[in-house]
Design a protein around this motif. Structure first.
Motif, PDB file in Angstrom:
ATOM      1  N   GLN A 293       0.828  -1.211   0.000  1.00 50.17           N
ATOM      2  CA  GLN A 293       0.000   0.000   0.000  1.00 50.17           C
ATOM      3  C   GLN A 293       0.863   1.263   0.000  1.00 50.17           C
ATOM      4  O   GLN A 293       0.422   2.332   0.430  1.00 50.17           O
ATOM      5  N   GLY A 294       2.072   1.140  -0.509  1.00 52.27           N
ATOM      6  CA  GLY A 294       2.961   2.277  -0.621  1.00 52.27           C
ATOM      7  C   GLY A 294       2.761   3.029  -1.926  1.00 52.27           C
ATOM      8  O   GLY A 294       1.794   2.797  -2.662  1.00 52.27           O
ATOM      9  N   PHE A 295       3.702   3.900  -2.241  1.00 51.12           N
ATOM     10  CA  PHE A 295       3.557   4.787  -3.399  1.00 51.12           C
ATOM     11  C   PHE A 295       3.475   4.010  -4.711  1.00 51.12           C
ATOM     12  O   PHE A 295       2.601   4.276  -5.545  1.00 51.12           O
ATOM     13  N   ALA A 296       4.362   3.062  -4.927  1.00 54.55           N
ATOM     14  CA  ALA A 296       4.372   2.325  -6.198  1.00 54.55           C
ATOM     15  C   ALA A 296       3.091   1.522  -6.375  1.00 54.55           C
ATOM     16  O   ALA A 296       2.496   1.508  -7.455  1.00 54.55           O
ATOM     17  N   ALA A 297       2.644   0.869  -5.321  1.00 51.71           N
ATOM     18  CA  ALA A 297       1.456   0.026  -5.423  1.00 51.71           C
ATOM     19  C   ALA A 297       0.190   0.843  -5.638  1.00 51.71           C
ATOM     20  O   ALA A 297      -0.649   0.508  -6.473  1.00 51.71           O
ATOM     21  N   THR A 298       0.040   1.937  -4.882  1.00 52.02           N
ATOM     22  CA  THR A 298      -1.198   2.716  -4.961  1.00 52.02           C
ATOM     23  C   THR A 298      -1.221   3.680  -6.132  1.00 52.02           C
ATOM     24  O   THR A 298      -2.285   3.966  -6.682  1.00 52.02           O
ATOM     25  N   HIS A 299      -0.057   4.168  -6.553  1.00 59.86           N
ATOM     26  CA  HIS A 299      -0.005   5.196  -7.591  1.00 59.86           C
ATOM     27  C   HIS A 299       0.352   4.658  -8.972  1.00 59.86           C
ATOM     28  O   HIS A 299       0.304   5.401  -9.945  1.00 59.86           O
ATOM     29  N   ALA A 300       0.730   3.391  -9.051  1.00 58.40           N
ATOM     30  CA  ALA A 300       1.106   2.852 -10.360  1.00 58.40           C
ATOM     31  C   ALA A 300       0.789   1.373 -10.512  1.00 58.40           C
ATOM     32  O   ALA A 300       0.941   0.829 -11.605  1.00 58.40           O
ATOM     33  N   GLY A 301       0.373   0.723  -9.445  1.00 58.89           N
ATOM     34  CA  GLY A 301       0.154  -0.714  -9.511  1.00 58.89           C
ATOM     35  C   GLY A 301       1.420  -1.448  -9.870  1.00 58.89           C
ATOM     36  O   GLY A 301       1.403  -2.488 -10.516  1.00 58.89           O
ATOM     37  N   ALA A 302       2.551  -0.884  -9.448  1.00 58.03           N
ATOM     38  CA  ALA A 302       3.855  -1.391  -9.880  1.00 58.03           C
ATOM     39  C   ALA A 302       4.634  -1.986  -8.714  1.00 58.03           C
ATOM     40  O   ALA A 302       4.401  -1.654  -7.552  1.00 58.03           O
ATOM     41  N   LYS A 303       5.581  -2.857  -9.050  1.00 60.46           N
ATOM     42  CA  LYS A 303       6.525  -3.393  -8.082  1.00 60.46           C
ATOM     43  C   LYS A 303       7.915  -2.977  -8.555  1.00 60.46           C
ATOM     44  O   LYS A 303       8.447  -3.526  -9.517  1.00 60.46           O
ATOM     45  N   PRO A 304       8.500  -1.948  -7.934  1.00 59.19           N
ATOM     46  CA  PRO A 304       9.769  -1.401  -8.445  1.00 59.19           C
ATOM     47  C   PRO A 304      10.904  -2.424  -8.384  1.00 59.19           C
ATOM     48  O   PRO A 304      10.972  -3.240  -7.463  1.00 59.19           O
ATOM     49  N   SER A 305      11.759  -2.363  -9.375  1.00 58.20           N
ATOM     50  CA  SER A 305      12.922  -3.248  -9.412  1.00 58.20           C
ATOM     51  C   SER A 305      14.197  -2.421  -9.480  1.00 58.20           C
ATOM     52  O   SER A 305      14.167  -1.225  -9.730  1.00 58.20           O
ATOM     53  N   ARG A 306      15.286  -3.112  -9.266  1.00 59.12           N
ATOM     54  CA  ARG A 306      16.588  -2.443  -9.229  1.00 59.12           C
ATOM     55  C   ARG A 306      17.102  -2.100 -10.632  1.00 59.12           C
ATOM     56  O   ARG A 306      18.020  -1.305 -10.785  1.00 59.12           O
ATOM     57  N   GLU A 307      16.503  -2.688 -11.652  1.00 58.05           N
ATOM     58  CA  GLU A 307      17.024  -2.557 -13.016  1.00 58.05           C
ATOM     59  C   GLU A 307      17.183  -1.098 -13.440  1.00 58.05           C
ATOM     60  O   GLU A 307      18.173  -0.737 -14.085  1.00 58.05           O
ATOM     61  N   VAL A 308      16.224  -0.254 -13.074  1.00 62.90           N
ATOM     62  CA  VAL A 308      16.289   1.151 -13.467  1.00 62.90           C
ATOM     63  C   VAL A 308      17.496   1.841 -12.843  1.00 62.90           C
ATOM     64  O   VAL A 308      18.235   2.571 -13.520  1.00 62.90           O
ATOM     65  N   LEU A 309      17.710   1.613 -11.565  1.00 64.51           N
ATOM     66  CA  LEU A 309      18.850   2.250 -10.906  1.00 64.51           C
ATOM     67  C   LEU A 309      20.168   1.766 -11.498  1.00 64.51           C
ATOM     68  O   LEU A 309      21.109   2.558 -11.669  1.00 64.51           O
ATOM     69  N   ASP A 310      20.250   0.489 -11.816  1.00 62.35           N
ATOM     70  CA  ASP A 310      21.461  -0.031 -12.445  1.00 62.35           C
ATOM     71  C   ASP A 310      21.672   0.599 -13.828  1.00 62.35           C
ATOM     72  O   ASP A 310      22.793   0.955 -14.197  1.00 62.35           O
ATOM     73  N   ARG A 311      20.578   0.753 -14.559  1.00 64.99           N
ATOM     74  CA  ARG A 311      20.672   1.308 -15.918  1.00 64.99           C
ATOM     75  C   ARG A 311      21.137   2.763 -15.903  1.00 64.99           C
ATOM     76  O   ARG A 311      21.843   3.212 -16.802  1.00 64.99           O
ATOM     77  N   PHE A 312      20.727   3.506 -14.878  1.00 65.26           N
ATOM     78  CA  PHE A 312      21.062   4.925 -14.820  1.00 65.26           C
ATOM     79  C   PHE A 312      22.298   5.221 -13.970  1.00 65.26           C
ATOM     80  O   PHE A 312      22.656   6.388 -13.784  1.00 65.26           O
ATOM     81  N   ALA A 313      22.953   4.194 -13.454  1.00 69.78           N
ATOM     82  CA  ALA A 313      24.123   4.405 -12.604  1.00 69.78           C
ATOM     83  C   ALA A 313      25.192   5.203 -13.348  1.00 69.78           C
ATOM     84  O   ALA A 313      25.539   4.888 -14.490  1.00 69.78           O
ATOM     85  N   GLY A 314      25.684   6.236 -12.707  1.00 75.94           N
ATOM     86  CA  GLY A 314      26.734   7.059 -13.301  1.00 75.94           C
ATOM     87  C   GLY A 314      26.250   8.106 -14.280  1.00 75.94           C
ATOM     88  O   GLY A 314      27.047   8.907 -14.768  1.00 75.94           O
ATOM     89  N   ARG A 315      24.950   8.100 -14.589  1.00 77.44           N
ATOM     90  CA  ARG A 315      24.409   9.080 -15.538  1.00 77.44           C
ATOM     91  C   ARG A 315      23.818  10.266 -14.803  1.00 77.44           C
ATOM     92  O   ARG A 315      23.389  10.169 -13.658  1.00 77.44           O
ATOM     93  N   PHE A 316      23.784  11.397 -15.502  1.00 79.58           N
ATOM     94  CA  PHE A 316      23.125  12.587 -14.989  1.00 79.58           C
ATOM     95  C   PHE A 316      21.958  12.892 -15.915  1.00 79.58           C
ATOM     96  O   PHE A 316      22.125  13.425 -17.008  1.00 79.58           O
ATOM     97  N   LEU A 317      20.777  12.521 -15.458  1.00 81.41           N
ATOM     98  CA  LEU A 317      19.586  12.628 -16.302  1.00 81.41           C
ATOM     99  C   LEU A 317      19.162  14.068 -16.533  1.00 81.41           C
ATOM    100  O   LEU A 317      18.387  14.342 -17.451  1.00 81.41           O
ATOM    101  N   ILE A 318      19.661  14.986 -15.734  1.00 77.38           N
ATOM    102  CA  ILE A 318      19.330  16.395 -15.940  1.00 77.38           C
ATOM    103  C   ILE A 318      19.743  16.845 -17.342  1.00 77.38           C
ATOM    104  O   ILE A 318      19.144  17.754 -17.914  1.00 77.38           O
ATOM    105  N   ARG A 319      20.754  16.176 -17.894  1.00 75.27           N
ATOM    106  CA  ARG A 319      21.218  16.533 -19.243  1.00 75.27           C
ATOM    107  C   ARG A 319      20.122  16.344 -20.285  1.00 75.27           C
ATOM    108  O   ARG A 319      20.133  16.977 -21.342  1.00 75.27           O
ATOM    109  N   GLU A 320      19.147  15.490 -19.991  1.00 73.03           N
ATOM    110  CA  GLU A 320      18.088  15.181 -20.947  1.00 73.03           C
ATOM    111  C   GLU A 320      16.826  16.028 -20.723  1.00 73.03           C
ATOM    112  O   GLU A 320      15.771  15.732 -21.282  1.00 73.03           O
TER     113      GLU A 320
END
Length: 454
Positions: free
Chosen positions: A241-268
């Motif tokens: 009943q946290g943010f991911a479950a109630t606001h997206a029906g999602a179960k967050p995974s580590r894959e996103v953090l691994d994919r963005f490691a070392g990147r600065f997304l502000i550039r985009e």
């Protein structure tokens, strides 16, 4: 210590904190730092212009003025307020025109929830411009990673990411400025998550800018309360009943953090040059290309077909807008304006009178919006049928600028157009210079002071 590797027990909140908490201004690549300066410049430009909007005046008179506080300054208005109300007013003002920056990973507007919070905190505490920029960097990095982590379903089911994810971004930025430890960060995000709000059903009304102001104010509140020891759920994103479950029906995974490691997304970060919903920009550009290349007479147009992803139908497809604000969220109106040669980068293009003008309405009613499932939300195809001839153009507004020198020049022109009529050209120039050199300012409050010079 690393976060767990399996999606089922991934500590997403802790993972997010550890992904961004150690980021520092001097370690960021220069292109990321330059875009952060662009974010400050663009934010101040739209906030100064937005300070004259009725919704801003309502918040000042009904919320800020009765407080009688002098903690932090209001942008473009010679008045001070409490830190929380300054963040609220300045955030709403900067989003009032829907002319502020956006980001595809976040699915919303990254700067407008974060900058008002950190400016209010810096102004009240006498902090410098570099501290503001570093906090901005961290706030944007966290909210964009969170947006990618919970996925597009969050926005699709009706949440406005600027208000929801932006609350987390503002809380993270302020937690950094307050030098909270890891536990303090987790409690700040826990408080942010339980306050994160904003519904897309408010688009086309004053409620949409309120989302940005509330995100800034609630994020600042979350960090301040956490500093004082206020408790919350430190696993607010991934918990039942946290943010991911109630606001997206999602179960967050580590894959996103691994994919963005070392990147600065502000550039985009993507910047707006049309004063309307960002999802109308690709269609506007395609229509403008047809007008420029083929010199199509608007009166000769029989039909216009706009092909966009169906997700846009619930965002910017108001069929018969009656106000300038509604017109910003109408594909039919913005396409008609582009084909008529109207300057969609001019705020005066989106007035009640212009949106309901006979020639705009006439062409608007010849525009048909159709769904194209495999088309990215930032891409559009426009087909114009005129006197038996067919003209077609495609545009994609989802690509960040490759040349930051050109982007700086374009944003400076936009900034001057927005601020010079209010501040005068000399004071607008001074504010632009301060914004683009914010990391050199000993006291960030100068940025607010310069907006009040006119």
């Amino acid at each position: 210590m690393s976060t767990s590797a399996t999606p089922e027990n991934f500590a997403a909140t802790l993972g997010l904190v550890r992904a961004v908490r150690a980021m520092r201004w001097e370690q960021a690549p220069e292109d990321a730092r330059e875009v952060a300066r662009h974010c400050i410049l663009d934010f101040l430009g739209v906030a100064v212009a937005g300070s004259r909007e009725p919704l801003t005046q309502i918040l000042v008179s009904e919320i800020a003025k009765p407080e009688g506080s002098s903690e932090a300054g209001l942008i473009g208005i010679k008045r001070r307020a409490s830190r929380m109300s300054a963040a609220l007013v300045n955030g709403a003002a900067a989003h009032a025109l829907d002319f502020d920056d956006t980001h595809t990973a976040m699915g919303g507007h990254p700067s407008v929830p974060v900058i008002p919070a950190v400016l209010a905190l810096a102004d009240s505490a006498g902090l410098g411009g570099r501290e503001v920029l570093e906090a901005l960097l961290i706030g944007i990095e966290l909210e964009c990673r969170l947006g990618a982590m919970i996925g597009p379903q969050h926005y699709a089911i009706g949440f406005h990411s600027t208000g929801t994810l932006g609350t987390f971004g503002a809380a993270a930025a302020c937690a950094h400025m307050l030098r909270l430890d890891e536990d303090g960060w987790l409690r700040a995000l826990g408080l942010a998550g339980t306050q994160a709000a904003g519904l897309k059903s408010g688009f086309g009304t004053m409620a949409k800018p309120l989302h940005a102001g509330r995100a800034a104010s609630n994020g600042l509140f979350s960090a301040l309360a956490a500093r004082g020891g206020y408790t919350s759920n430190p696993e607010i994103i991934e918990t039942a009943q946290g943010f991911a479950a109630t606001h997206a029906g999602a179960k967050p995974s580590r894959e996103v953090l691994d994919r963005f490691a070392g990147r600065f997304l502000i550039r985009e970060t993507l910047f707006k040059y049309h004063a309307s919903c960002y999802l109308t920009h690709a269609p506007i550009n395609a229509a403008a290309q047809i007008r420029t290349e083929h010199r199509v007479d608007p009166q000769s147009i029989d039909e216009v077909e706009v092909r966009v992803h169906p997700a846009l139908f619930g965002v910017c497809n108001i069929q018969q807008p009656k106000t300038g604000l509604e017109g910003k969220f109408s594909l039919r109106v913005t396409i008609a304006m582009a084909l008529l040669g109207e300057d969609t980068g001019d705020l005066q293009t989106f007035t009640d009178a212009k949106v309901t003008q006979a020639r705009v309405v006439s062409l608007r009613d010849r525009v048909r919006v159709v769904g194209a499932e495999k088309t990215p939300s930032t891409r559009a195809t426009v087909v114009v049928k005129s006197n038996g001839r067919i003209f077609e153009a495609e545009s994609d507004s989802g690509q960040p600028a490759s040349d930051l020198v050109v982007q700086r020049e374009n944003l400076t022109r936009k900034f001057m157009t927005l601020t010079a009529p209010i501040l005068g050209r000399r004071d607008a120039d001074a504010l632009a210079s301060a914004a683009l050199n914010a990391d050199q300012l000993a006291c960030a409050s100068k940025l607010i002071d310069l907006t009040q010079a006119g």
